[in-house]
Design a protein around this motif. Structure first.
Motif, PDB file in Angstrom:
ATOM      1  N   LYS A   1      14.758   5.778  14.872  1.00 25.66           N
ATOM      2  CA  LYS A   1      14.736   7.240  14.873  1.00 25.66           C
ATOM      3  C   LYS A   1      13.311   7.753  14.583  1.00 25.66           C
ATOM      4  N   LEU A   2      12.706   7.156  13.565  1.00 22.86           N
ATOM      5  CA  LEU A   2      11.349   7.559  13.187  1.00 22.86           C
ATOM      6  C   LEU A   2      10.359   7.236  14.308  1.00 22.86           C
ATOM      7  N   PHE A   3      10.509   6.038  14.861  1.00 20.41           N
ATOM      8  CA  PHE A   3       9.629   5.601  15.947  1.00 20.41           C
ATOM      9  C   PHE A   3       9.719   6.563  17.127  1.00 20.41           C
TER      10      PHE A   3
ATOM     11  N   SER B   1       4.459   2.248  -8.293  1.00 21.91           N
ATOM     12  CA  SER B   1       3.418   1.217  -8.295  1.00 21.91           C
ATOM     13  C   SER B   1       3.745   0.150  -7.265  1.00 21.91           C
ATOM     14  N   ARG B   2       2.675  -0.478  -6.721  1.00 12.73           N
ATOM     15  CA  ARG B   2       2.914  -1.635  -5.853  1.00 12.73           C
ATOM     16  C   ARG B   2       3.203  -2.869  -6.714  1.00 12.73           C
ATOM     17  N   ASN B   3       2.895  -2.744  -8.002  1.00 15.50           N
ATOM     18  CA  ASN B   3       2.937  -3.897  -8.895  1.00 15.50           C
ATOM     19  C   ASN B   3       4.177  -3.860  -9.800  1.00 15.50           C
TER      20      ASN B   3
ATOM     21  N   GLY C   1       7.332  -1.325  -4.650  1.00 12.49           N
ATOM     22  CA  GLY C   1       7.492  -1.761  -3.262  1.00 12.49           C
ATOM     23  C   GLY C   1       6.117  -1.954  -2.654  1.00 12.49           C
ATOM     24  N   ILE C   2       6.092  -2.634  -1.511  1.00 13.25           N
ATOM     25  CA  ILE C   2       4.793  -2.949  -0.904  1.00 13.25           C
ATOM     26  C   ILE C   2       4.094  -1.697  -0.363  1.00 13.25           C
ATOM     27  N   ALA C   3       2.807  -1.868  -0.016  1.00 13.55           N
ATOM     28  CA  ALA C   3       1.999  -0.752   0.483  1.00 13.55           C
ATOM     29  C   ALA C   3       2.630  -0.129   1.723  1.00 13.55           C
ATOM     30  N   GLY C   4       2.698   1.193   1.745  1.00 11.59           N
ATOM     31  CA  GLY C   4       3.174   1.911   2.933  1.00 11.59           C
ATOM     32  C   GLY C   4       4.684   1.930   3.106  1.00 11.59           C
ATOM     33  N   ILE C   5       5.434   1.463   2.116  1.00  7.91           N
ATOM     34  CA  ILE C   5       6.891   1.351   2.267  1.00  7.91           C
ATOM     35  C   ILE C   5       7.601   2.688   2.027  1.00  7.91           C
ATOM     36  N   GLY C   6       6.943   3.596   1.284  1.00  9.14           N
ATOM     37  CA  GLY C   6       7.554   4.915   1.076  1.00  9.14           C
ATOM     38  C   GLY C   6       7.774   5.305  -0.385  1.00  9.14           C
ATOM     39  N   LYS C   7       7.029   4.716  -1.293  1.00  4.66           N
ATOM     40  CA  LYS C   7       7.190   5.047  -2.728  1.00  4.66           C
ATOM     41  C   LYS C   7       6.817   6.506  -3.006  1.00  4.66           C
ATOM     42  N   THR C   8       5.659   6.918  -2.495  1.00  4.78           N
ATOM     43  CA  THR C   8       5.204   8.293  -2.735  1.00  4.78           C
ATOM     44  C   THR C   8       6.165   9.285  -2.091  1.00  4.78           C
ATOM     45  N   THR C   9       6.614   8.955  -0.888  1.00  3.53           N
ATOM     46  CA  THR C   9       7.537   9.839  -0.167  1.00  3.53           C
ATOM     47  C   THR C   9       8.821  10.014  -0.961  1.00  3.53           C
ATOM     48  N   LEU C  10       9.327   8.905  -1.491  1.00  4.30           N
ATOM     49  CA  LEU C  10      10.565   8.981  -2.274  1.00  4.30           C
ATOM     50  C   LEU C  10      10.330   9.794  -3.559  1.00  4.30           C
TER      51      LEU C  10
ATOM     52  N   MET D   1      -4.904  11.891   4.345  1.00  9.82           N
ATOM     53  CA  MET D   1      -4.965  10.578   4.994  1.00  9.82           C
ATOM     54  C   MET D   1      -4.384   9.575   4.010  1.00  9.82           C
ATOM     55  N   HIS D   2      -3.624   8.616   4.510  1.00 10.28           N
ATOM     56  CA  HIS D   2      -3.041   7.644   3.594  1.00 10.28           C
ATOM     57  C   HIS D   2      -4.155   6.797   2.965  1.00 10.28           C
ATOM     58  N   GLY D   3      -3.961   6.450   1.680  1.00 12.24           N
ATOM     59  CA  GLY D   3      -4.970   5.659   0.959  1.00 12.24           C
ATOM     60  C   GLY D   3      -5.330   4.356   1.664  1.00 12.24           C
ATOM     61  N   LEU D   4      -4.339   3.733   2.315  1.00  8.47           N
ATOM     62  CA  LEU D   4      -4.618   2.463   2.999  1.00  8.47           C
ATOM     63  C   LEU D   4      -5.588   2.651   4.158  1.00  8.47           C
ATOM     64  N   MET D   5      -5.451   3.801   4.825  1.00  8.88           N
ATOM     65  CA  MET D   5      -6.353   4.098   5.949  1.00  8.88           C
ATOM     66  C   MET D   5      -7.771   4.260   5.417  1.00  8.88           C
TER      67      MET D   5
ATOM     68  N   LEU E   1       8.409  -1.059   8.206  1.00 14.20           N
ATOM     69  CA  LEU E   1       7.436  -0.323   7.369  1.00 14.20           C
ATOM     70  C   LEU E   1       7.182   1.054   7.967  1.00 14.20           C
ATOM     71  N   PRO E   2       7.569   2.118   7.281  1.00 16.02           N
ATOM     72  CA  PRO E   2       7.468   3.453   7.895  1.00 16.02           C
ATOM     73  C   PRO E   2       6.059   3.812   8.351  1.00 16.02           C
ATOM     74  N   LEU E   3       5.071   3.442   7.562  1.00 15.44           N
ATOM     75  CA  LEU E   3       3.699   3.795   7.972  1.00 15.44           C
ATOM     76  C   LEU E   3       3.344   3.102   9.290  1.00 15.44           C
ATOM     77  N   ALA E   4       3.719   1.820   9.410  1.00 15.44           N
ATOM     78  CA  ALA E   4       3.448   1.074  10.637  1.00 15.44           C
ATOM     79  C   ALA E   4       4.228   1.685  11.801  1.00 15.44           C
ATOM     80  N   VAL E   5       5.483   2.062  11.545  1.00 19.10           N
ATOM     81  CA  VAL E   5       6.317   2.654  12.609  1.00 19.10           C
ATOM     82  C   VAL E   5       5.668   3.931  13.139  1.00 19.10           C
ATOM     83  N   LYS E   6       5.178   4.766  12.205  1.00 24.27           N
ATOM     84  CA  LYS E   6       4.565   6.034  12.617  1.00 24.27           C
ATOM     85  C   LYS E   6       3.288   5.790  13.423  1.00 24.27           C
ATOM     86  N   VAL E   7       2.464   4.871  12.922  1.00 29.66           N
ATOM     87  CA  VAL E   7       1.175   4.647  13.585  1.00 29.66           C
ATOM     88  C   VAL E   7       1.367   4.014  14.967  1.00 29.66           C
TER      89      VAL E   7
HETATM   90  N1  LIG Z   1      11.977   7.229   4.697  1.00 33.88           N
HETATM   91  C1  LIG Z   1      10.930   7.621   5.412  1.00 33.88           C
HETATM   92  N2  LIG Z   1      11.124   8.300   6.567  1.00 33.88           N
HETATM   93  C2  LIG Z   1      10.064   8.697   7.303  1.00 33.88           C
HETATM   94  N3  LIG Z   1       8.778   8.465   6.998  1.00 33.88           N
HETATM   95  C3  LIG Z   1       8.540   7.803   5.868  1.00 33.88           C
HETATM   96  C4  LIG Z   1       9.593   7.346   5.014  1.00 33.88           C
HETATM   97  N4  LIG Z   1       9.044   6.713   3.959  1.00 33.88           N
HETATM   98  C5  LIG Z   1       7.722   6.773   4.153  1.00 33.88           C
HETATM   99  N5  LIG Z   1       7.404   7.428   5.277  1.00 33.88           N
HETATM  100  C6  LIG Z   1       6.057   7.663   5.819  1.00 33.88           C
HETATM  101  O1  LIG Z   1       5.331   6.438   5.730  1.00 33.88           O
HETATM  102  C7  LIG Z   1       4.024   6.642   5.264  1.00 33.88           C
HETATM  103  C8  LIG Z   1       3.808   5.812   4.011  1.00 33.88           C
HETATM  104  O2  LIG Z   1       4.649   6.285   2.976  1.00 33.88           O
HETATM  105  P1  LIG Z   1       4.158   6.398   1.479  1.00 33.88           P
HETATM  106  O3  LIG Z   1       2.796   6.995   1.415  1.00 33.88           O
HETATM  107  O4  LIG Z   1       5.245   7.065   0.727  1.00 33.88           O
HETATM  108  O5  LIG Z   1       4.061   4.854   1.108  1.00 33.88           O
HETATM  109  P2  LIG Z   1       3.680   4.223  -0.300  1.00 33.88           P
HETATM  110  O6  LIG Z   1       4.701   3.170  -0.591  1.00 33.88           O
HETATM  111  O7  LIG Z   1       3.498   5.286  -1.307  1.00 33.88           O
HETATM  112  O8  LIG Z   1       2.308   3.508   0.044  1.00 33.88           O
HETATM  113  P3  LIG Z   1       1.147   3.090  -0.985  1.00 33.88           P
HETATM  114  O9  LIG Z   1       1.606   1.856  -1.702  1.00 33.88           O
HETATM  115  O10 LIG Z   1      -0.004   2.762  -0.078  1.00 33.88           O
HETATM  116  O11 LIG Z   1       0.895   4.241  -1.878  1.00 33.88           O
HETATM  117  C9  LIG Z   1       3.859   8.120   5.043  1.00 33.88           C
HETATM  118  O12 LIG Z   1       3.177   8.632   6.162  1.00 33.88           O
HETATM  119  C10 LIG Z   1       5.277   8.660   4.984  1.00 33.88           C
HETATM  120  O13 LIG Z   1       5.348   9.947   5.528  1.00 33.88           O
END
Ligand SMILES: Nc1ncnc2c1ncn2[C@@H]1O[C@H](COP(=O)(O)OP(=O)(O)OP(=O)(O)O)[C@@H](O)[C@H]1O
Ligand SMILES: [Mg+2]
Length: 365
Positions: A156-158, A129-131, A19-28, A285-289, A185-191
């Protein structure tokens, strides 16, 4: 995802999450790890694999993998081939769960999980992976694409970040507009949520107007926009953290920053805006930051590292300190890093005082 993991099977399965950068791969991946790790004889979560560039970093990851699974510290591994043999020998009869987070090249897998045969039956190897192409080439047994947040989830997150609550009756229309630009994009929503917190309705209008000046929103754009709005001292603090303190103990960083007259308020602002977080007392800190911050500093002087405000890359530090081709007096921050077998020592220059000394002290620890 659970159908892809197919936990009842005794095969060794490799699963890809993309999935694209910041979409939540690591979180999942973290969520899955926390849920199923107890079902294995050993488990390891290796973060930010793509960030490991040098030989030494590869050895460190091999050591961490073995240490996580065996639950004990691993003595030195002298080269990558030795590490591979050790991984094969140790893990071929164990049912393990391994997460390789943020892989960007196949070479990063060759020394950690070169083949399914390295692991005992029932093992699961999850690669994020993003790829997607990389995961296709690997011929993973299952592939999962992380989707953007649905509008209710995004809202909800916002709300959590913008209002410190589940919802807020005011600002409905404005919240909807803000979320349009975050595009799920969760990262964008949070920021964006964090950035708008505690602002008046008029200020919201103003900020959202700025967002409408660009057509397509990317997470990088949102991050940059929010960064640009920080106060000068907060920007400085953020740059320092990105260059020197990511992953470091927050108490010792606090002490260093105190001595440099950085206020704790700055840290709070960065936390509130979701630029940084403190996890297990470590500054994260997120890698993108971090990449965005590095690029800001690189652009100060693309060809001449000695003219930049901060140096953190070992090659740049070494070149500037040893070749003496450029003056280092104006560099407020330098990282002391050990390069292969030679250490870079602090400059003896009398003019190089202040924050550098603090950073050198930190580097010696
Ligand atoms: N389902 C979710 N609910 C709430 N917050 C989320 C969710 N998924 C991701 N986030 C938040 O969004 C941010 C980005 O998520 P994450 O680091 O998992 O993205 P990523 O896809 O791994 O990005 P990258 O490609 O840069 O590694 C994190 O701060 C994370 O806490
Ligand atoms: Mg990630």
């Amino acid at each position: 995802m659970s159908s892809l993991l197919c936990m009842e099977s005794n095969d060794v399965r490799m699963i890809g999450i993309h999935g694209i950068a910041g979409i939540g791969k690591t979180t999942l991946a973290k969520g899955i790890y926390n849920q199923i790790a107890h079902q294995f004889e050993g488990a390891s979560f290796l973060s930010n694999v793509a960030e490991v560039k040098e030989h030494r970093g590869s050895l460190k990851l091999q050591r961490q993998l073995l240490a996580d699974i065996l639950g004990e510290k691993i003595a030195r591994i002298s080269n990558i081939d030795e590490g591979i043999s050790l991984i094969k020998k140790t893990l071929c009869s164990r049912k393990v769960l391994i997460i390789l987070d943020d892989v960007s090249a196949l070479t990063q897998l060759e020394f950690l999980a070169g083949s399914r045969h390295w692991f005992g039956s029932g093992s699961r190897i999850i690669i994020t992976s993003r790829n997607k192409h990389l995961l296709d080439v690997l011929e993973v047994d299952g592939l999962y694409e992380v989707q953007k947040l649905k509008s209710e989830e995004a809202f909800k997150l916002f709300s959590l970040y913008a209002f410190e609550a589940d919802h807020d009756d005011g600002f409905w229309e404005l919240s909807g507009r803000a979320l349009n630009y975050c595009d799920g994009l969760p990262l964008a929503v949070k920021v964006v949520g964090g950035y708008l917190r505690n602002k008046t309705e008029l200020e919201w209008e103003d900020e959202l107007l700025k967002l409408t000046t660009v057509g397509q929103i990317t997470v990088q754009y949102v991050l940059r926009l929010s960064y640009d709005r920080l106060e000068h001292t907060e920007k400085d603090l953020f740059l320092d953290i990105a260059c020197f303190f990511r992953g470091k103990d927050s108490d010792s960083v606090g002490r260093i920053l105190d001595s440099c007259n950085f206020s704790a308020i700055g840290m709070k602002v960065l936390k509130d805006c979701s630029f940084i977080s403190i996890l297990d007392n470590k500054i994260e800190m997120h890698g993108l930051m971090q990449q965005m911050e590095w690029e800001i500093i690189r652009r100060e002087s693309p060809g001449q590292p000695g003219q930049r405000s901060r140096l953190w890359n070992p090659e740049d530090v070494h070149a500037v300190l040893t070749q003496k081709t450029e003056k280092i007096l104006r560099i407020p921050g330098l990282a002391v890093l050990r390069m292969s077998n030679k250490a870079v020592n602090p400059p003896k220059d009398e003019g190089c005082r202040g924050r550098n000394e603090e950073f050198f002290e930190e580097g010696r620890k």
